[in-house]
Scaffold this motif. Structure first.
Motif, PDB file in Angstrom:
ATOM      1  N   GLU A 174      11.028  -2.243  -0.310  1.00 59.85           N
ATOM      2  CA  GLU A 174       9.904  -2.227  -1.244  1.00 59.85           C
ATOM      3  C   GLU A 174       9.616  -0.794  -1.691  1.00 59.85           C
ATOM      4  O   GLU A 174       9.564   0.124  -0.869  1.00 59.85           O
ATOM      5  CB  GLU A 174       8.660  -2.843  -0.596  1.00 59.85           C
ATOM      6  CG  GLU A 174       8.846  -4.308  -0.218  1.00 59.85           C
ATOM      7  CD  GLU A 174       7.573  -4.946   0.312  1.00 59.85           C
ATOM      8  OE1 GLU A 174       6.472  -4.527  -0.107  1.00 59.85           O
ATOM      9  OE2 GLU A 174       7.676  -5.879   1.146  1.00 59.85           O
ATOM     10  N   ASP A 186       7.034   1.488  -4.576  1.00 58.72           N
ATOM     11  CA  ASP A 186       5.804   1.358  -5.349  1.00 58.72           C
ATOM     12  C   ASP A 186       5.592   2.623  -6.165  1.00 58.72           C
ATOM     13  O   ASP A 186       5.812   3.738  -5.679  1.00 58.72           O
ATOM     14  CB  ASP A 186       4.605   1.116  -4.414  1.00 58.72           C
ATOM     15  CG  ASP A 186       3.435   0.483  -5.123  1.00 58.72           C
ATOM     16  OD1 ASP A 186       2.873   1.145  -6.024  1.00 58.72           O
ATOM     17  OD2 ASP A 186       3.090  -0.667  -4.806  1.00 58.72           O
ATOM     18  N   ALA A 230      -2.293  -3.158  -3.903  1.00 55.67           N
ATOM     19  CA  ALA A 230      -0.933  -3.058  -3.374  1.00 55.67           C
ATOM     20  C   ALA A 230      -0.650  -4.148  -2.350  1.00 55.67           C
ATOM     21  O   ALA A 230       0.460  -4.685  -2.294  1.00 55.67           O
ATOM     22  CB  ALA A 230      -0.728  -1.676  -2.757  1.00 55.67           C
ATOM     23  N   GLU A 231      -1.664  -4.514  -1.552  1.00 50.17           N
ATOM     24  CA  GLU A 231      -1.457  -5.550  -0.555  1.00 50.17           C
ATOM     25  C   GLU A 231      -1.197  -6.900  -1.223  1.00 50.17           C
ATOM     26  O   GLU A 231      -0.361  -7.689  -0.757  1.00 50.17           O
ATOM     27  CB  GLU A 231      -2.670  -5.636   0.376  1.00 50.17           C
ATOM     28  CG  GLU A 231      -2.575  -6.690   1.453  1.00 50.17           C
ATOM     29  CD  GLU A 231      -1.349  -6.524   2.344  1.00 50.17           C
ATOM     30  OE1 GLU A 231      -0.846  -7.556   2.838  1.00 50.17           O
ATOM     31  OE2 GLU A 231      -0.907  -5.381   2.551  1.00 50.17           O
ATOM     32  N   ALA A 290       0.195  -7.289  -4.143  1.00 48.54           N
ATOM     33  CA  ALA A 290       1.557  -7.209  -4.654  1.00 48.54           C
ATOM     34  C   ALA A 290       2.573  -7.408  -3.530  1.00 48.54           C
ATOM     35  O   ALA A 290       3.612  -8.063  -3.714  1.00 48.54           O
ATOM     36  CB  ALA A 290       1.778  -5.861  -5.332  1.00 48.54           C
ATOM     37  N   ARG A 291       2.254  -6.872  -2.380  1.00 46.34           N
ATOM     38  CA  ARG A 291       3.154  -7.054  -1.236  1.00 46.34           C
ATOM     39  C   ARG A 291       3.230  -8.521  -0.843  1.00 46.34           C
ATOM     40  O   ARG A 291       4.306  -9.041  -0.514  1.00 46.34           O
ATOM     41  CB  ARG A 291       2.653  -6.204  -0.064  1.00 46.34           C
ATOM     42  CG  ARG A 291       3.485  -6.316   1.191  1.00 46.34           C
ATOM     43  CD  ARG A 291       2.934  -5.431   2.297  1.00 46.34           C
ATOM     44  NE  ARG A 291       3.732  -5.528   3.506  1.00 46.34           N
ATOM     45  CZ  ARG A 291       3.531  -4.823   4.611  1.00 46.34           C
ATOM     46  NH1 ARG A 291       2.550  -3.947   4.642  1.00 46.34           N
ATOM     47  NH2 ARG A 291       4.294  -4.979   5.665  1.00 46.34           N
ATOM     48  N   ARG A 318       0.302  -0.069 -12.032  1.00 45.86           N
ATOM     49  CA  ARG A 318       1.207   0.156 -10.914  1.00 45.86           C
ATOM     50  C   ARG A 318       2.193  -1.001 -10.805  1.00 45.86           C
ATOM     51  O   ARG A 318       1.947  -2.111 -11.294  1.00 45.86           O
ATOM     52  CB  ARG A 318       0.445   0.323  -9.598  1.00 45.86           C
ATOM     53  CG  ARG A 318      -0.454   1.560  -9.575  1.00 45.86           C
ATOM     54  CD  ARG A 318      -0.843   1.916  -8.155  1.00 45.86           C
ATOM     55  NE  ARG A 318       0.308   2.333  -7.357  1.00 45.86           N
ATOM     56  CZ  ARG A 318       0.799   3.574  -7.346  1.00 45.86           C
ATOM     57  NH1 ARG A 318       0.238   4.532  -8.085  1.00 45.86           N
ATOM     58  NH2 ARG A 318       1.833   3.864  -6.584  1.00 45.86           N
ATOM     59  N   CYS A 319       3.305  -0.705 -10.152  1.00 43.74           N
ATOM     60  CA  CYS A 319       4.372  -1.701 -10.009  1.00 43.74           C
ATOM     61  C   CYS A 319       4.968  -1.594  -8.605  1.00 43.74           C
ATOM     62  O   CYS A 319       5.225  -0.496  -8.117  1.00 43.74           O
ATOM     63  CB  CYS A 319       5.449  -1.471 -11.070  1.00 43.74           C
ATOM     64  SG  CYS A 319       6.820  -2.634 -10.963  1.00 43.74           S
ATOM     65  N   ARG A 320       5.144  -2.752  -8.014  1.00 42.07           N
ATOM     66  CA  ARG A 320       5.793  -2.798  -6.698  1.00 42.07           C
ATOM     67  C   ARG A 320       7.149  -3.486  -6.868  1.00 42.07           C
ATOM     68  O   ARG A 320       7.225  -4.636  -7.292  1.00 42.07           O
ATOM     69  CB  ARG A 320       4.937  -3.541  -5.676  1.00 42.07           C
ATOM     70  CG  ARG A 320       5.391  -3.299  -4.229  1.00 42.07           C
ATOM     71  CD  ARG A 320       4.419  -3.953  -3.264  1.00 42.07           C
ATOM     72  NE  ARG A 320       4.671  -3.586  -1.877  1.00 42.07           N
ATOM     73  CZ  ARG A 320       4.054  -2.615  -1.221  1.00 42.07           C
ATOM     74  NH1 ARG A 320       3.160  -1.883  -1.858  1.00 42.07           N
ATOM     75  NH2 ARG A 320       4.315  -2.367   0.048  1.00 42.07           N
ATOM     76  N   PRO A 353       9.452   5.268  -8.403  1.00 43.47           N
ATOM     77  CA  PRO A 353       8.640   4.713  -7.304  1.00 43.47           C
ATOM     78  C   PRO A 353       9.191   5.121  -5.938  1.00 43.47           C
ATOM     79  O   PRO A 353      10.400   5.273  -5.758  1.00 43.47           O
ATOM     80  CB  PRO A 353       8.741   3.198  -7.522  1.00 43.47           C
ATOM     81  CG  PRO A 353       9.955   2.994  -8.366  1.00 43.47           C
ATOM     82  CD  PRO A 353      10.070   4.212  -9.224  1.00 43.47           C
ATOM     83  N   VAL A 396       7.812   2.363   0.373  1.00 45.39           N
ATOM     84  CA  VAL A 396       6.498   2.169   0.999  1.00 45.39           C
ATOM     85  C   VAL A 396       6.649   1.233   2.194  1.00 45.39           C
ATOM     86  O   VAL A 396       7.657   0.530   2.320  1.00 45.39           O
ATOM     87  CB  VAL A 396       5.490   1.572  -0.010  1.00 45.39           C
ATOM     88  CG1 VAL A 396       5.124   2.590  -1.076  1.00 45.39           C
ATOM     89  CG2 VAL A 396       6.041   0.295  -0.644  1.00 45.39           C
TER      90      VAL A 396
END
Length: 809
Positions: A223, A225, A279-280, A282-283, A314-316, A553, A556
């Motif tokens: 992953e 980010d 972010a969570e 997206a995760r 943002r992008c994960r 990115p 992470v």
């Protein structure tokens, strides 16, 4: 170098020389080194070194010498150690300047190889390969280079681990002439024809069969980010890499063969949009995609690229790789090129003149290497421990679905560099350091048993100038065993693991898969499996994405991997100077909380080792929750009425049944009367209160009467087994100062005595009995127990097992 040294032993060895009048040996400097101050008619320290080398091992030889007319003394005439240390410090810089360059052709050729592999501007005769930064991978490459240049011993790789100093190692080598060079010839005409799966690829693919326990895919998720990812530019960079690297265009033909496709459709990044979330969130979206992906793939593409767009532009990114086509090092290389092409789309990349297909078809171990490896492992098969005996909640065969989860910890750069430096100063590799802690933690949760782990090797041989740019699955697996020993220092345990790894690498032509198959013939396939894995990429393109472009990115926390028939896989890599530690495991196999507790113990142990003394065993405290449970269980303190062992039996009703001995029955009244008769007889023999009286009788009512009789006389009894040899019985009687022993001859005489009216009154803290056990020296040792302590034990047992007046024991 990690050895415990008695300085007095070195001093004694030097004093055997008639030329030496006085000597003091001290440990000084950082890292510690031995310094010897010598007074005598000595002109050169070389003579002293040669003398010591005949009596002591190499690690006990001083590396610094002070030849003095006299030892410095303090005002009161004692040795002034501080002044001696100051003299050593003053001389140390001169000693460093006098470091000897490589001597002779062999040392010079070895030093040249070390300089290239270790990126050292200078290498001296006394330099240690591992203290200069060497690891198992570099040691393997060094051994390969030596063979290629015609410098070899029977076991040059193992010898490098055993004697890592340049002068010592070079002394084991002989110019034998360069062997025929293995040349891999690119087969361009057949590039797109099928070729065999490697041994590991076959194991990965067949392990996905639904008929096998713990069947799953071979997927690895990374992953990343970042902000404002340019997805079209990212796609173009990825597409260029697909065209550049053949194994990104690979697929399976059948269960044994694979093929590289000449042309494939353009690759598209699968985009996902979150209306809100962080972010969570997206995760979690990537976790859903992980769960939804096809578990078993054989057709192109064997990878996926997902981009989850969320709040704040943002992008994960989720990069789903397949172990069948790319190993850990290949993924590292791919990510580095991906970042470069994303930043500079037109950046020229060096061409790759070799195919993974060429490597698989043309690089094989020699018959001699296979023969040596088979012989080595056959000799170890019977004694090879099984996997860690971790507690399991269920059997692997009972799980209908195999699902992995990850535990992750980051050891920050300053901590990791400090720990790594300590390993280097101790002469062990960073990977061995981590493997040693991992193995000890697993042993802690496996009842301290010896066990065997699967060690992942990234085994691409240096046979072509472009081999470092080829992507593919070059992995191999080798078994590494750990034998815990109580009281052994952490450093010694680590050194033993490193020595074993040297042997294993020397015989790596035979993999763990072969070893497990051979063991399966002896112990069965389930018992032969080695489902706990250690995978280190240290030394392989270190520091994953360490220098990223600003708009690319970053990696992470997150990600995951799965491997068929694996319970637990420990993976680690460096990122921006820090160390990232991951445990990927099948949680459903283990009791709730076990993995969390053991992982926490592992990471806490690593942090403690930064400052701990490695000469002591590794401390692995109980997890807080388990410690709390034990404290609660052991919190049995409560007030008890002070009494002797006779208080209860002499208060019972006389008619109540006390003893059953075969067909005979004895009431408490009868027991008391018999005990008081014995007591009267003992007093008549002059036995005093508190005196030790031996009791050597078969188990039964007579023995109980004798014990209570001794107590009723105010004495303490010493049970002596009737099977004890006469000599040992006499030693017990001597140690306990026993004057009188009740046995089958003495007891009937005492039972004929008139009984006492009541037991002799004694304190609750007076001795009730003495138990003798075999001591560590072979001599019996006695433990004295008071009436109070014995009653406390009885109360605890009765409470724990709910024993009451109506029970029979």
């Amino acid at each position: 170098r990690g050895h415990r040294i008695e300085l007095g032993e070195v001093e004694s060895a030097l004093l055997t020389l008639p030329e030496v009048r006085q000597v003091v040996v001290l440990a000084t400097g950082k890292p510690l080194r031995l310094m010897a101050a010598v007074v005598g008619s000595i002109d050169c320290s070389d003579d002293l070194c040669q003398h010591l080398a005949q009596q002591l091992p190499e690690y006990m030889l001083p590396s610094q010498w002070l030849l003095l007319p006299s030892l410095p003394l303090s005002a009161n005439g004692k040795l002034d150690r501080q002044q001696l240390l100051q003299l050593a410090e003053q001389q140390a810089p001169q000693t460093d300047q006098q470091r000897q360059p490589p001597c002779g052709e062999v040392e010079q050729r070895v030093a040249a190889i070390w300089r290239e592999l270790l990126h050292c501007p200078q290498v001296h005769r006394q330099d240690d390969f591992f203290r200069l930064g060497g690891d198992s991978l570099l040691a393997t490459r060094c051994s390969t280079r030596l063979r290629r240049e015609g410098l070899a011993s029977n076991h040059s790789l193992r010898q490098l681990f055993a004697t890592p100093r340049l002068a010592d190692f070079a002394a084991t080598l002989l110019p034998v002439g360069a062997p025929p060079t293995l040349q891999v010839v690119p087969d361009l005409a057949n590039r797109y024809r099928g070729f065999p799966l490697t041994e590991v690829q076959q194991a990965y693919w067949r392990g996905q069969s639904q008929d096998l326990p713990l069947s799953c895919g071979t997927t690895y998720l990374i992953e990343l980010d970042g902000e404002r990812l340019d997805v079209p530019r990212f796609e173009r960079a990825w597409q260029r890499l697909v065209q550049r690297h053949e194994m990104l265009r690979a697929e399976l033909l059948d269960d044994d063969r694979q093929v590289i496709l000449q042309q494939v459709p353009p690759v598209q990044v699968q985009q996902h949009w979150l209306k809100c979330g962080d972010a969570e969130t997206a995760r979690q979206q990537l976790a859903k995609l992980w769960a939804q992906r096809p578990r078993q793939r054989r057709s192109w593409p064997l990878f996926e690229v997902h981009a989850v767009n969320y709040t704040g532009q943002r992008c994960r990114l989720g990069l789903f790789f397949n172990y069948l086509t790319l190993d850990g090092l290949s993924i590292k290389l791919l990510l580095g090129e991906l970042a470069q092409l994303y930043t500079e789309p037109d950046h020229p990349l060096s061409p790759i003149g070799l195919s993974f297909r060429d490597y698989v078809l043309q690089v094989q171990p020699s018959p001699e290497q296979l023969e040596q490896a088979h012989a080595y492992w056959r000799e170890r098969l019977d004694d090879l421990p099984g996997p860690p005996t971790l507690p399991l909640r269920c059997s692997p065969q009972s799980l209908e679905e195999t699902s992995f989860s990850r535990r992750e910890f980051r050891l920050e750069a300053n901590q990791w560099q400090a720990l790594r430096q300590r390993a280097r100063e101790s002469g062990i590799t960073a990977s061995v350091l981590l493997l040693s802690v991992y193995a000890q933690v697993l042993a802690r949760w496996s009842n301290g048993h010896a066990h065997t782990l699967n060690l992942t090797l990234f085994d691409r041989q240096d046979i072509h100038p472009d081999i470092g740019r080829v992507l593919g699955d070059f992995t191999s697996l080798v078994p590494v065993s750990f034998y815990p020993e109580v009281g052994r220092s952490f450093l010694l345990q680590a050194q033993q693991i490193q020595a074993q790894i040297a042997d294993v690498l020397q015989h790596a032509a035979c993999s763990s898969i072969w070893v497990q198959r051979q063991r399966a013939h002896r112990v069965g396939p389930q018992a032969a499996a080695l489902p706990v894995v250690f995978t280190s990429t240290l030394g392989l393109a270190d520091d994953l994405l360490g220098e990223l472009p600003e708009d690319f990115p970053d990696i992470v926390p997150g990600g995951l991997s799965e491997t068929p028939q694996v319970w637990l896989d420990h993976q680690l890599y460096e990122h921006r100077g820090a160390l990232v530690l991951c445990w990927d495991a099948v949680d459903a196999l283990f009791p709730e909380g076990l993995l969390d507790a053991s992982f926490a113990t592992y990471t806490e142990a690593l942090v403690r080792l930064i400052d701990a003394d490695w000469q002591y065993p590794l401390a692995l405290p109980l997890p807080p929750m388990q410690a709390a449970v034990r404290r609660q269980v052991n919190a049995t303190a409560r007030p008890i009425a002070p009494r002797t062992l006779l208080s209860a039996p002499f208060a019972m009703s006389a008619e109540r049944l006390a003893l059953i001995d075969g067909e005979s029955r004895l009431s408490y009244g009868q027991l008391r009367e018999a005990a008081l008769r014995v007591a009267a007889g003992l007093l008549a023999q002059g036995v005093k209160p508190g005196e030790a009286v031996g009791v050597c009788l078969p188990r039964g009512s007579d023995a109980v009467i004798a014990l209570f009789g001794v107590l009723a006389a105010g004495a303490c009894y010493v049970p002596i087994g009737i099977a004890q040899p006469t000599a040992r019985r006499k030693r017990i009687e001597q140690r306990a100062t026993i004057r009188y022993t009740l046995d089958t001859q003495q007891l009937p005489q005492l039972l004929a005595q008139a009984p006492l009216s009541a037991p002799v009154d004694v304190s609750v803290d007076s001795p009730a009995y003495v138990i003798f056990t075999s001591g560590s020296t072979g001599e019996p040792k006695g433990v004295q127990v008071s009436h109070r302590a014995a009653c406390n034990t009885l109360d605890d047992l009765n409470q724990r097992f709910a024993v009451g007046p109506e029970d029979r024991v």
